[in-house]
Design an enzyme around this catalytic site. Structure first.
Site, mmCIF file in Angstrom:
data_model
loop_
_atom_site.group_PDB
_atom_site.id
_atom_site.type_symbol
_atom_site.label_atom_id
_atom_site.label_comp_id
_atom_site.label_asym_id
_atom_site.label_seq_id
_atom_site.Cartn_x
_atom_site.Cartn_y
_atom_site.Cartn_z
ATOM 1 N N THR A 1 -5.482 -0.878 7.095
ATOM 2 C CA THR A 1 -5.701 -2.754 6.851
ATOM 3 C C THR A 1 -7.085 -3.006 7.099
ATOM 4 O O THR A 1 -7.370 -4.307 7.365
ATOM 5 C CB THR A 1 -4.491 -3.249 8.057
ATOM 6 O OG1 THR A 1 -4.510 -1.879 9.156
ATOM 7 C CG2 THR A 1 -3.321 -3.095 7.901
ATOM 8 N N ARG B 1 6.221 -8.155 1.621
ATOM 9 C CA ARG B 1 7.404 -7.801 3.033
ATOM 10 C C ARG B 1 7.898 -9.513 3.582
ATOM 11 O O ARG B 1 9.118 -8.863 4.129
ATOM 12 C CB ARG B 1 6.608 -7.613 3.756
ATOM 13 C CG ARG B 1 6.936 -6.822 5.372
ATOM 14 C CD ARG B 1 6.451 -5.808 6.429
ATOM 15 N NE ARG B 1 6.742 -4.726 5.993
ATOM 16 C CZ ARG B 1 6.183 -4.280 6.483
ATOM 17 N NH1 ARG B 1 4.453 -4.609 6.562
ATOM 18 N NH2 ARG B 1 5.455 -2.537 4.863
ATOM 19 N N LYS C 1 0.603 -1.305 -0.245
ATOM 20 C CA LYS C 1 -0.216 0.254 -0.124
ATOM 21 C C LYS C 1 1.253 1.062 0.037
ATOM 22 O O LYS C 1 0.263 1.929 -0.959
ATOM 23 C CB LYS C 1 -1.179 0.254 1.134
ATOM 24 C CG LYS C 1 -1.729 -1.265 1.305
ATOM 25 C CD LYS C 1 -2.545 -1.288 1.923
ATOM 26 C CE LYS C 1 -2.634 -1.391 3.690
ATOM 27 N NZ LYS C 1 -1.238 -3.125 3.938
ATOM 28 N N THR C 2 1.639 1.518 0.921
ATOM 29 C CA THR C 2 2.521 2.567 1.013
ATOM 30 C C THR C 2 3.576 2.487 -0.586
ATOM 31 O O THR C 2 3.791 3.612 -1.095
ATOM 32 C CB THR C 2 3.888 1.955 2.006
ATOM 33 O OG1 THR C 2 2.877 2.201 3.469
ATOM 34 C CG2 THR C 2 5.175 3.087 2.213
ATOM 35 N N ASP D 1 -1.289 6.668 6.536
ATOM 36 C CA ASP D 1 -1.059 6.059 6.460
ATOM 37 C C ASP D 1 -2.705 5.570 7.801
ATOM 38 O O ASP D 1 -2.226 6.386 8.273
ATOM 39 C CB ASP D 1 0.184 5.297 6.850
ATOM 40 C CG ASP D 1 0.226 4.157 6.308
ATOM 41 O OD1 ASP D 1 -0.576 3.530 5.506
ATOM 42 O OD2 ASP D 1 1.407 3.811 5.990
HETATM 43 N N1 ATP Z 1 4.152 -5.951 -5.889
HETATM 44 C C1 ATP Z 1 5.094 -5.212 -5.547
HETATM 45 N N2 ATP Z 1 6.561 -5.865 -5.831
HETATM 46 C C2 ATP Z 1 7.778 -5.915 -5.586
HETATM 47 N N3 ATP Z 1 7.777 -5.009 -4.311
HETATM 48 C C3 ATP Z 1 6.873 -4.777 -3.170
HETATM 49 C C4 ATP Z 1 5.374 -5.276 -4.149
HETATM 50 N N4 ATP Z 1 4.349 -5.014 -3.030
HETATM 51 C C5 ATP Z 1 5.435 -5.013 -2.059
HETATM 52 N N5 ATP Z 1 7.123 -4.650 -2.216
HETATM 53 C C6 ATP Z 1 7.460 -4.518 -1.212
HETATM 54 O O1 ATP Z 1 7.461 -4.798 0.030
HETATM 55 C C7 ATP Z 1 7.793 -4.230 1.200
HETATM 56 C C8 ATP Z 1 5.987 -3.787 1.762
HETATM 57 O O2 ATP Z 1 5.560 -3.228 0.920
HETATM 58 P P1 ATP Z 1 5.045 -2.007 1.552
HETATM 59 O O3 ATP Z 1 5.203 -1.533 3.074
HETATM 60 O O4 ATP Z 1 4.197 -0.921 0.386
HETATM 61 O O5 ATP Z 1 3.519 -2.611 2.435
HETATM 62 P P2 ATP Z 1 2.433 -1.891 3.599
HETATM 63 O O6 ATP Z 1 0.944 -1.951 2.379
HETATM 64 O O7 ATP Z 1 2.405 -0.654 2.836
HETATM 65 O O8 ATP Z 1 2.267 -2.184 4.621
HETATM 66 P P3 ATP Z 1 1.471 -2.188 5.631
HETATM 67 O O9 ATP Z 1 0.347 -2.009 5.937
HETATM 68 O O10 ATP Z 1 2.519 -2.571 6.492
HETATM 69 O O11 ATP Z 1 1.809 -0.152 6.259
HETATM 70 C C9 ATP Z 1 8.398 -3.067 0.275
HETATM 71 O O12 ATP Z 1 9.821 -3.366 1.034
HETATM 72 C C10 ATP Z 1 7.969 -3.539 -0.868
HETATM 73 O O13 ATP Z 1 9.262 -3.129 -1.221
HETATM 74 MG MG MG Z 2 2.439 0.753 4.566
#
Ligand code: ATP
Ligand code: MG
Length: 363
Positions: A167, A226, A73-74, A118
């Site tokens: 989430t 992740r 998401k981030t 976020d």
């Molecule tokens: N589609 C993707 N392709 C490659 N890497 C990804 C992808 N999605 C996520 N990642 C990797 O996974 C890690 C976590 O992603 P991210 O921080 O965006 O998750 P999030 O959904 O924001 O989690 P949270 O809910 O904990 O904030 C990052 O290091 C990112 O590089």
């Molecule tokens: Mg995030």
């Protein structure tokens, strides 16, 4: 509180980010939509929203990204800003205590800026109400003074795009949810997609890995990039310390055995819960608190940390009569279910309570 907040931080397969993750994640984040792996539907929808906005030369509709932790998401929110060539301001629901905090942020946005909020479900109610108006009319009312003498001074905002991440989309009040022009629901990744994530990250981390090695890590990553990235780093350690640094399926498998992450991504706690359910209670049904005592954990830990993944994997089911194991659970732990006819009152196999009772690969 999200159910993910209670996960122990030292858990290798937790989807929540730990300190080390945060340090390396920036380097591993895809920067553009084309580099973003998987989530085909969200990617296509988002790409249309962004292209149309670019063509019209205006800020796109507000975007909500919802889904479990660690799915990107981030990452996607940063991609949105990058694709628009717009600056991004990053904040989070818990960081906005008062409506005034939000007013300060909103009033300092540049035209077309992306505001990433976020954990938007954790914003305070007054801030949330201010956000409604800002999202819809690009305007906020700043209240000056108190009591009957208080006046609302309207403040025009430049057009901006709010990107909210959560989430827990279900916790968002409907008026807030309705103000997003587009909602992207992130799904858990397929193994083949995670394999590509592992390959990509390995290249960025300068780790030599073969396709089978990447597949091995992907299969244990619980559908979550992740976790895939974190397991890759642990496998890299093992490969460099015990071998020549090259990651093969065999090396990945041995490394993750050391870290007690099994072929399906279950860790020690997951297997303890499943093992107790099978060995002590003949596969259930058994009550949550009994199961928790059997593994020496709090009921809450079992319910919130171990069970969601076991349920998702089809290994355990929650029923009104208690927890039961599925056929896949017996198979996964290499155990044979007791004969249906011989399955009476719990425990089905009392001898298993005896110290030094029958051993299985899990003991
Ligand atoms: N589609 C993707 N392709 C490659 N890497 C990804 C992808 N999605 C996520 N990642 C990797 O996974 C890690 C976590 O992603 P991210 O921080 O965006 O998750 P999030 O959904 O924001 O989690 P949270 O809910 O904990 O904030 C990052 O290091 C990112 O590089
Ligand atoms: Mg995030």
């Amino acid at each position: 509180m999200s159910p993910y907040d209670s996960e122990p931080a030292d858990r290798l397969v937790t989807a929540a980010a730990d300190g080390e993750d945060q340090a390396v994640e920036a380097a591993l984040r895809p920067k553009l939509l084309d580099e973003f792996i998987g989530q085909e539907r969200v990617r296509e929808q988002l790409s249309l929203v962004l292209q149309a906005a670019r063509r019209r030369g205006s800020a796109p509709d507000h975007v909500l990204l919802s889904g479990p932790p660690g799915l990107g998401k981030t990452t996607l929110s940063m991609i949105i800003a990058a694709e628009l060539g717009a600056p991004i301001r990053i904040t989070s629901g818990p960081a906005i205590q008062h409506a005034g905090d939000l007013a300060a942020i909103l009033s300092s946005l540049a035209e077309g800026e992306v505001l990433f909020l976020d954990e938007i479900h954790r914003m305070s109610r007054p801030a949330e109400e201010m956000l409604y108006m800002a999202m819809e009319d690009f305007r906020v009312d700043v209240i000056v003074g108190k009591g009957p003498g208080a006046t609302a001074i309207p403040l025009e905002l430049p057009p901006f795009t709010l990107v909210g991440a959560t989430t827990r989309a279900g916790l968002l009040p409907p008026p807030l949810r309705d103000r997003f022009g587009f909602t992207g629901h992130m799904e858990f990744y397929a193994p083949a997609e995670l394999q590509r994530v592992v390959h990509r990250s390995a290249a960025l981390l300068d780790v030599e890995i073969d396709p089978a090695g990447a597949a091995e890590i992907a299969g244990r990553s619980r559908g979550t990039p992740r976790i895939a990235n974190r397991l890759l780093r642990r496998v890299r350690d093992y490969a460099q310390v015990r071998h020549d640094g090259v990651v093969t399926a065999e090396i990945a498998g041995r490394a993750l055995e050391v870290y007690e992450v099994d072929a399906r991504g279950l860790d020690r706690l997951d297997r303890a819960v499943l093992g107790a359910l099978l060995r002590l209670f003949g596969g259930g049904p058994v009550g949550l608190s009994t199961l928790a005592v059997a593994v020496g954990e709090e009921a809450e830990t079992v319910e919130e940390v171990a069970e969601p993944f076991l349920v998702r994997e089809g290994l355990l089911a929650r029923t009104p009569r208690g927890r039961i194991a599925t056929a896949a659970a017996w198979q996964h732990l290499g155990l044979v279910p007791p004969d249906r006819a011989g399955r009476g009152a719990v425990p089905a196999q009392p001898e298993l309570f005896a110290p030094g009772g029958p051993r299985s690969p899990e003991n």
